[in-house]
Write an enzyme that holds these catalytic residues in place. Sequence first.
Site, mmCIF file in Angstrom:
data_model
loop_
_atom_site.group_PDB
_atom_site.id
_atom_site.type_symbol
_atom_site.label_atom_id
_atom_site.label_comp_id
_atom_site.label_asym_id
_atom_site.label_seq_id
_atom_site.Cartn_x
_atom_site.Cartn_y
_atom_site.Cartn_z
ATOM 1 N N LYS A 14 0.824 -1.214 0.000
ATOM 2 C CA LYS A 14 0.000 0.000 0.000
ATOM 3 C C LYS A 14 0.861 1.268 0.000
ATOM 4 O O LYS A 14 0.604 2.198 -0.752
ATOM 5 C CB LYS A 14 -0.949 0.016 1.217
ATOM 6 C CG LYS A 14 -1.867 -1.192 1.301
ATOM 7 C CD LYS A 14 -2.825 -1.102 2.470
ATOM 8 C CE LYS A 14 -2.166 -1.184 3.842
ATOM 9 N NZ LYS A 14 -1.643 -2.532 4.183
ATOM 10 N N ARG A 89 -9.655 0.588 8.814
ATOM 11 C CA ARG A 89 -9.198 -0.770 9.114
ATOM 12 C C ARG A 89 -10.223 -1.555 9.919
ATOM 13 O O ARG A 89 -9.959 -2.707 10.280
ATOM 14 C CB ARG A 89 -7.917 -0.659 9.937
ATOM 15 C CG ARG A 89 -6.692 -1.292 9.301
ATOM 16 C CD ARG A 89 -5.533 -1.026 10.250
ATOM 17 N NE ARG A 89 -4.364 -1.790 9.943
ATOM 18 C CZ ARG A 89 -3.331 -1.330 9.236
ATOM 19 N NH1 ARG A 89 -3.350 -0.134 8.727
ATOM 20 N NH2 ARG A 89 -2.284 -2.085 9.058
ATOM 21 N N ARG A 128 11.455 -6.388 4.678
ATOM 22 C CA ARG A 128 11.357 -4.957 4.963
ATOM 23 C C ARG A 128 11.996 -4.620 6.309
ATOM 24 O O ARG A 128 12.579 -3.553 6.483
ATOM 25 C CB ARG A 128 9.887 -4.525 4.944
ATOM 26 C CG ARG A 128 9.672 -3.043 5.181
ATOM 27 C CD ARG A 128 8.256 -2.593 4.874
ATOM 28 N NE ARG A 128 7.307 -2.984 5.914
ATOM 29 C CZ ARG A 128 5.992 -2.768 5.846
ATOM 30 N NH1 ARG A 128 5.461 -2.207 4.788
ATOM 31 N NH2 ARG A 128 5.198 -3.138 6.826
ATOM 32 N N ARG A 134 11.423 -1.191 11.596
ATOM 33 C CA ARG A 134 10.120 -1.403 12.233
ATOM 34 C C ARG A 134 10.142 -2.691 13.040
ATOM 35 O O ARG A 134 10.279 -3.775 12.480
ATOM 36 C CB ARG A 134 9.015 -1.462 11.160
ATOM 37 C CG ARG A 134 8.606 -0.102 10.667
ATOM 38 C CD ARG A 134 7.532 -0.182 9.619
ATOM 39 N NE ARG A 134 6.327 -0.875 10.053
ATOM 40 C CZ ARG A 134 5.197 -0.882 9.353
ATOM 41 N NH1 ARG A 134 5.138 -0.250 8.205
ATOM 42 N NH2 ARG A 134 4.151 -1.528 9.799
ATOM 43 N N ARG A 146 -0.639 -9.533 13.361
ATOM 44 C CA ARG A 146 -1.131 -8.500 12.436
ATOM 45 C C ARG A 146 -1.981 -9.121 11.336
ATOM 46 O O ARG A 146 -3.015 -8.573 10.960
ATOM 47 C CB ARG A 146 0.048 -7.736 11.825
ATOM 48 C CG ARG A 146 0.690 -6.793 12.824
ATOM 49 C CD ARG A 146 2.067 -6.370 12.390
ATOM 50 N NE ARG A 146 2.072 -5.559 11.191
ATOM 51 C CZ ARG A 146 3.163 -5.358 10.444
ATOM 52 N NH1 ARG A 146 4.311 -5.943 10.778
ATOM 53 N NH2 ARG A 146 3.100 -4.594 9.394
HETATM 54 P P1 ADP Z 1 1.000 -2.418 7.683
HETATM 55 O O1 ADP Z 1 -0.049 -2.137 6.642
HETATM 56 O O2 ADP Z 1 2.279 -2.915 7.106
HETATM 57 O O3 ADP Z 1 0.510 -3.263 8.821
HETATM 58 P P2 ADP Z 1 0.776 0.273 8.788
HETATM 59 O O4 ADP Z 1 1.899 1.213 8.738
HETATM 60 O O5 ADP Z 1 -0.431 0.584 7.948
HETATM 61 O O6 ADP Z 1 1.435 -1.089 8.361
HETATM 62 O O7 ADP Z 1 0.265 0.059 10.289
HETATM 63 C C1 ADP Z 1 1.133 -0.272 11.344
HETATM 64 C C2 ADP Z 1 0.340 -0.462 12.641
HETATM 65 O O8 ADP Z 1 -0.288 0.782 13.008
HETATM 66 C C3 ADP Z 1 -0.817 -1.465 12.584
HETATM 67 O O9 ADP Z 1 -0.384 -2.788 12.816
HETATM 68 C C4 ADP Z 1 -1.733 -0.937 13.698
HETATM 69 O O10 ADP Z 1 -1.263 -1.322 14.975
HETATM 70 C C5 ADP Z 1 -1.573 0.575 13.591
HETATM 71 N N1 ADP Z 1 -2.595 1.158 12.698
HETATM 72 C C6 ADP Z 1 -2.383 1.721 11.475
HETATM 73 N N2 ADP Z 1 -3.531 2.148 10.934
HETATM 74 C C7 ADP Z 1 -4.515 1.856 11.829
HETATM 75 C C8 ADP Z 1 -5.936 2.016 11.852
HETATM 76 N N3 ADP Z 1 -6.595 2.570 10.817
HETATM 77 N N4 ADP Z 1 -6.630 1.590 12.944
HETATM 78 C C9 ADP Z 1 -5.987 1.047 13.975
HETATM 79 N N5 ADP Z 1 -4.668 0.842 14.024
HETATM 80 C C10 ADP Z 1 -3.921 1.234 12.964
#
Ligand code: ADP
Length: 188
Positions: A14, A89, A128, A134, A146
């Site tokens: 994404k 999400r 990554r 991270r 996750r």
């Molecule tokens: P990825 O898509 O690789 O999991 P992100 O950078 O989108 O990585 O998200 C990292 C973390 O941030 C998620 O695992 C979650 O804990 C938190 N997070 C991100 N976006 C949201 C959201 N919309 N609602 C709740 N938690 C979120």
Amino acid sequence: MLNVVLFGPPGAGKGTQSERLITKYGLVHLSTGDIFRANIKGQTALGQLAKSYIDKGALVPDEVTIGLLTSEVEKHEDPKGFIFDGFPRTTAQAEALDKYLDARNTPITMMLSLVVPEDELKTRLLERAKTSGRTDDADPKIIENRIATYHKETAPVANFYGAQDKLHTIDGVGSIDSITERLYAVIG
Ligand code: ADP
């Protein structure tokens, strides 16, 4: 306005594809994950709270995330549109976003959902981790959490947009360029 939800499991690409789309269509990129990480780095109260969830592979609570997202949208005056990356999400987040955007007369145009098999996701995340710093990418247990959270809480969000005829699924396997071309083809 062109308002795109870029959707898919962790590691689907994404963030990478968002960078391409913002350039081509002049959109604003809003990544809740990036915003949380910036807050963790800046040692804010929000960052501290978010970290406690992110480190477990859990979602940050809806009310925190929704408030954060809407305040980010408001920072942009007269945008051509937004790419929502990592948001919504949960179905509650999707409902809140619809309500918020409807009130502004700028609804979601489409959801683009990147489809990638689970084995490939795990490989990409571990790869990554070598460069991203991270911690949520480096630990196979957190990755499992996750992905499980994605299936349980996030996958239903696709049905939410599907019911509005806004869902487009895209094969997320292949070269970065070829996936970008697939996205361009759908957006037009
Ligand atoms: P990825 O898509 O690789 O999991 P992100 O950078 O989108 O990585 O998200 C990292 C973390 O941030 C998620 O695992 C979650 O804990 C938190 N997070 C991100 N976006 C949201 C959201 N919309 N609602 C709740 N938690 C979120």
